[in-house]
Motif scaffolding. Structure first.
Motif, PDB file in Angstrom:
ATOM      1  N   VAL A  94      -6.740   7.115   5.455  1.00  0.00           N
ATOM      2  CA  VAL A  94      -5.778   6.162   4.798  1.00  0.00           C
ATOM      3  C   VAL A  94      -5.045   5.973   6.698  1.00  0.00           C
ATOM      4  O   VAL A  94      -5.022   5.453   7.770  1.00  0.00           O
ATOM      5  N   PRO A  95      -3.219   4.668   5.654  1.00  0.00           N
ATOM      6  CA  PRO A  95      -2.313   3.562   6.905  1.00  0.00           C
ATOM      7  C   PRO A  95      -1.647   4.888   8.014  1.00  0.00           C
ATOM      8  O   PRO A  95      -1.634   4.488   8.728  1.00  0.00           O
TER       9      PRO A  95
ATOM     10  N   GLY B 223      -4.216  -1.717  10.926  1.00  0.00           N
ATOM     11  CA  GLY B 223      -4.993  -0.752  10.995  1.00  0.00           C
ATOM     12  C   GLY B 223      -5.662  -1.089   9.225  1.00  0.00           C
ATOM     13  O   GLY B 223      -6.628  -1.041   9.088  1.00  0.00           O
ATOM     14  N   VAL B 224      -4.385  -1.809   9.020  1.00  0.00           N
ATOM     15  CA  VAL B 224      -5.351  -1.983   7.415  1.00  0.00           C
ATOM     16  C   VAL B 224      -5.665  -3.764   6.989  1.00  0.00           C
ATOM     17  O   VAL B 224      -6.972  -3.119   6.476  1.00  0.00           O
TER      18      VAL B 224
ATOM     19  N   PRO C 100       0.771   8.714   2.846  1.00  0.00           N
ATOM     20  CA  PRO C 100       1.876   8.233   2.847  1.00  0.00           C
ATOM     21  C   PRO C 100       3.425   8.327   2.568  1.00  0.00           C
ATOM     22  O   PRO C 100       3.454   9.269   2.066  1.00  0.00           O
ATOM     23  N   GLY C 101       4.545   7.988   3.768  1.00  0.00           N
ATOM     24  CA  GLY C 101       5.391   8.825   3.124  1.00  0.00           C
ATOM     25  C   GLY C 101       5.697   9.932   4.245  1.00  0.00           C
ATOM     26  O   GLY C 101       7.011  10.543   4.089  1.00  0.00           O
ATOM     27  N   GLU C 102       4.505  10.773   5.082  1.00  0.00           N
ATOM     28  CA  GLU C 102       4.692  11.940   5.699  1.00  0.00           C
ATOM     29  C   GLU C 102       5.384  11.046   6.888  1.00  0.00           C
ATOM     30  O   GLU C 102       4.691   9.882   7.614  1.00  0.00           O
ATOM     31  N   GLU C 103       5.955  11.898   7.600  1.00  0.00           N
ATOM     32  CA  GLU C 103       6.766  11.220   8.960  1.00  0.00           C
ATOM     33  C   GLU C 103       5.240  11.697  10.399  1.00  0.00           C
ATOM     34  O   GLU C 103       4.847  12.605   9.794  1.00  0.00           O
TER      35      GLU C 103
ATOM     36  N   VAL D  60       0.821  -1.328  -0.071  1.00  0.00           N
ATOM     37  CA  VAL D  60       0.217   0.101   0.042  1.00  0.00           C
ATOM     38  C   VAL D  60       0.553   0.991  -0.038  1.00  0.00           C
ATOM     39  O   VAL D  60       0.352   2.213  -0.080  1.00  0.00           O
ATOM     40  N   GLY D  61       1.960   1.363  -0.098  1.00  0.00           N
ATOM     41  CA  GLY D  61       3.011   2.389  -0.596  1.00  0.00           C
ATOM     42  C   GLY D  61       3.114   3.037   1.527  1.00  0.00           C
ATOM     43  O   GLY D  61       3.414   3.982   1.196  1.00  0.00           O
ATOM     44  N   PHE D  62       3.210   2.343   2.550  1.00  0.00           N
ATOM     45  CA  PHE D  62       2.820   2.330   3.564  1.00  0.00           C
ATOM     46  C   PHE D  62       4.175   1.902   4.937  1.00  0.00           C
ATOM     47  O   PHE D  62       4.036   0.608   4.595  1.00  0.00           O
TER      48      PHE D  62
END
Length: 763
Positions: free
Chosen positions: A512-513, A487-488, A759-762, A454-456
């Motif tokens: 979102v995750p 969570g997913v 996704p990808g943010e801290e 899922v890119g996370f």
């Protein structure tokens, strides 16, 4: 026979043969059409319309003759509000009406005209009423659509000085008639003076003199055009447009209205366009507290006012929060709060002893950035028993107990488990999710859904790999990778739905995750309510500050803080059982488990520490008391969020540090007899014998985890989730984990607005 012959025949007594009758069906149809035509002729319609007009005119003439200009009574009706503790003793009397009437000549001419430009450009030419606006207001009132708009300055002055703020047809008709008479009998200058001297500007200020002092610390005679334009703009929504407490949306709106006022002045020829171009927005000064509002009093009073205002809107006594708050500020209320005086004193003492007394801004500059907030709730009644809004309402206006602009971080993780159990969720391979379910706890393990990434891929604190761990251990150590996958597995839509049911304002948040790491905004009061619902075995608890509110002889019926069952008792009790492990074998054990004042008291709770150490949390509970404590970094000059690294002499402020220490000092001092949780769950003991992990972590974590930037790189392995055994917990203290995104501030009506979490943010 022609017409002439027929006429002559009739004169002689003759007649024509009767025409043949049509069939009954055709005749009936024709008779129906004829009846409708006879009933709705244009003459009758016009006559009816003219009749109604004459009736309306006649009625208005009667009203005009009957209604006289009453004696001004607004000043006499305005009173103080009295706030009482739960035991009936007085908390604070909210001062006397803050007003000083000034002559119009004392107000600079251009400042006078800012109010005309803001509210009623035709003021100097009209007859005192706006018929279109009044008609619209009447229709809105009759249809229940809320308060009227479009009133002239004269009408608003009449409403302020001669009438009341109630929204009724009778009051609006009186306003119309009195406005016409006032406009005939008084000069425009007298009306304008009355308007600016009776209007409410927020901050407890009635009239332009009090407002000038409250916002700019100057007399009305010394106001600049820019400052006058702000005060004029403020009248539209004084609570929402107060620069000190306005949301980003509120600040944008008041700036737009400020520009609107000045542009109208240029349009009317009251302000030179070149002078207008050089004007800058005059940010007002920080508010000062009224006598008696020092310390925690001001925070409690403002929170009580907000809660009462929401109820006034809910029951239809006000059309919106702005109008409701104005009604409360007009005075005459006796408001009893649920605050317990002894517990309130204990909470203030705990914050001082465990945090503020250890701060020294002269020695460490970062110590000036430290803010703390806390809220304590009875889970059985929903009563807010104590609240800590900051060091002093006079020194820090924002209530840290109710602010919603900081991330709750890993204190959100229990809600994911609650959703999993309540929904009967399963892992990707079909294994039911319980306290004993095994997950792969390795750092940066990509989250998968139905075999697809899922890119996370969130890292754990210090990038530690934990190998296979149970959900219990993952909660104790606050392992990011486990809860991101969980969570997913549950479904992020379900997770956010359960969070909303438990009491978080999550309806507008993206599913979102990254939300699994607590990237949304929340307040200590909100989190106390969520955990109180868990403590109350899944029955909804909405924290309530106001016990009762009366205005003269009228009492406001407050809603029951205890609601319906929002998650199953099994789900709530399972989470409680698991959270006892965080205290006894996890990130809060040093401050809480080993506290000598605990005396065997059973405790459940969760720590949380957000990205860049901007906030640290501990939300914990006993069977009788739920308390959430947050410590926040805030730049005292810009009010922007800042890092807490080094504060209080600590390398890093963790949820298991100052927040848990405040919690323990307060809770163990406030509780009575030692109590135990009454749990109905077969999903496991929170503390089990320890074992050595099958794979040694790459490094030993020394702090409560936060979340670094999650990666979207391809997975190097497939997450292992099939339990082959039920391993016991590994007691290693580890920090909390949470994502990076800083949430946007919520609007004043309590509705949250967050930017999308990518996704990808801290954390």
């Amino acid at each position: 026979m022609g017409r002439a012959e027929e006429r002559r025949a009739r004169q002689r007594g003759g007649h024509r043969a009767a025409p043949r009758r049509r069939s009954g069906r055709a005749a009936g149809k024709n008779d129906g059409k004829s009846f409708i035509r006879r009933l709705f002729t244009w003459k009758k319609i016009l006559g009816t319309f003219l009749g109604l007009c004459l009736l309306g005119i006649g009625g208005f003439i009667v009203l005009y003759l009957v209604i006289d200009i009453p004696k001004g009574n607004a000043l006499a009706k305005e009173q103080s509000n009295v706030y009482k503790y739960s035991d009936g003793t007085t908390l604070v009397r909210d001062g006397e009406v803050n007003r000083e009437v000034v002559d119009l000549a004392q107000v600079p001419k251009k400042v006078q005209r800012t109010f005309v430009a803001a509210e009623n450009k035709t003021f100097y030419k009209d007859s005192g009423v706006d018929l279109k606006g009044t008609a619209r207001g009447l229709l809105n009132t009759l249809s229940g659509k809320g308060k009227q708009g479009g009133s002239t300055i004269t009408q608003q002055y009449v409403k302020n000085y001669y009438l009341t703020q109630e929204q009724t047809v009778t009051r609006k008709l009186k306003e119309l008639v009195i406005s016409l008479k006032v406009d005939r009998e008084k000069s425009k200058d007298d009306i304008l003076a009355g308007y600016i001297n009776t209007s409410y500007y927020g901050r407890g200020a009635y009239g332009i003199q009090a407002a000038a002092q409250a916002y700019y610390r100057v007399d009305a005679s010394d106001l600049s055009v820019e400052q006058g334009a702000y005060l004029a703009a403020l009248l539209q929504a004084p609570s929402s447009y107060d620069w000190a407490v306005a949301s980003e949306t509120g600040k944008q709106l008041v700036k737009e209205r400020w520009n609107y006022v000045l542009d109208n002045m240029v349009e009317q020829g009251w302000l030179d366009s070149a002078e207008r171009q050089g004007m800058k927005f005059p940010a007002p000064k920080e508010p000062t507290a009224a006598p008696g509002m020092e310390g925690q009093n001001g925070y409690i009073v403002k929170a009580a006012n907000q809660e009462l205002a929401r109820q006034l809107v809910a029951q239809g006594s006000a059309s919106d929060l702005e109008e409701a708050l104005t009604k409360i500020d007009l005075g005459g209320w006796t408001i009893t709060v649920n605050i317990d005086k002894k517990k309130q004193t204990r909470l203030e003492k705990a914050a001082k002893e465990q945090l503020t007394s250890k701060l020294d801004p002269d020695e460490r500059e970062v110590d000036a950035d430290v803010q703390a907030g806390a809220a304590s709730v009875d889970p059985k009644t929903g009563k807010v028993l104590a609240m800590y809004g900051g060091v002093d309402y006079v020194k820090h206006f924002t209530n840290n107990a109710t602010r919603t602009d900081y991330q709750p971080a890993s204190t959100f993780k229990p809600l994911i488990l609650a959703a999993a159990v309540d929904e009967g969720a399963e892992t990707q391979d079909g294994t039911p999710i319980t306290a004993h379910t095994i997950y792969d706890g390795d750092s940066k393990r990509p989250v998968v859904d139905d075999g697809e990434k899922v890119g996370f891929a969130p890292p754990n604190e210090d990038d530690v790999d934990y190998d296979d761990v149970t959900v219990q251990t993952a909660m104790n150590k606050s392992i990011n990778s486990v809860f991101a996958q969980m969570g997913v597995d549950v479904g992020m839509d379900k997770v956010m739905e359960v969070a909303e049911r438990l009491g978080m304002d999550a309806k507008d948040l993206q599913s979102v995750p990254a939300q699994t790491l607590g990237t949304m905004g929340a307040s200590p009061l909100e989190m106390a309510g969520v955990y109180a619902t868990l403590d109350n075995h899944g029955k909804k608890v909405t924290p309530s500050i106001v016990a009762s509110a009366k205005h003269k002889d009228t009492a406001v019926e407050m809603p029951d803080p205890i609601g319906e069952q929002v998650i199953s008792r099994e789900a709530a009790d399972t989470v409680t059982s698991v959270l006892t492990g965080v205290v006894d074998d996890g990130t809060a054990r040093t401050s809480v488990r080993d506290n000598p004042a605990r005396d065997g008291q059973q405790v459940a709770g969760k720590t949380g520490t957000s990205d860049e150490n901007r906030s640290a949390w501990f939300t914990g509970y006993t069977p009788e008391l739920v308390t959430s404590v947050g410590v926040f970094g805030e730049d005292p000059k810009t009010y922007a969020q800042s890092s807490l690294y080094g504060a209080g002499g600590e390398e890093r402020v963790n949820g298991g540090g100052f927040p848990a220490m405040i919690w323990a000092e307060y809770t163990f001092g406030a509780m009575g007899d030692v109590t135990r949780f009454d749990l109905e769950t077969d999903q496991g003991a929170a503390v089990q014998p320890t074992r050595t992990p099958s794979r040694t972590p790459t490094q030993t974590p020394t702090q409560e985890p936060t979340t670094q930037a999650p990666t979207s790189e391809a997975p190097t392995q497939t997450p292992t989730q099939t339990p082959t055994q039920t391993p016991p917990q590994t007691p290693t203290q580890t920090p909390t984990q949470t994502p990076t995104q800083t949430p946007t501030t919520r609007p004043p009506d309590g509705d949250i607005t967050l930017d999308p979490v990518e996704p990808g943010e801290e954390e």
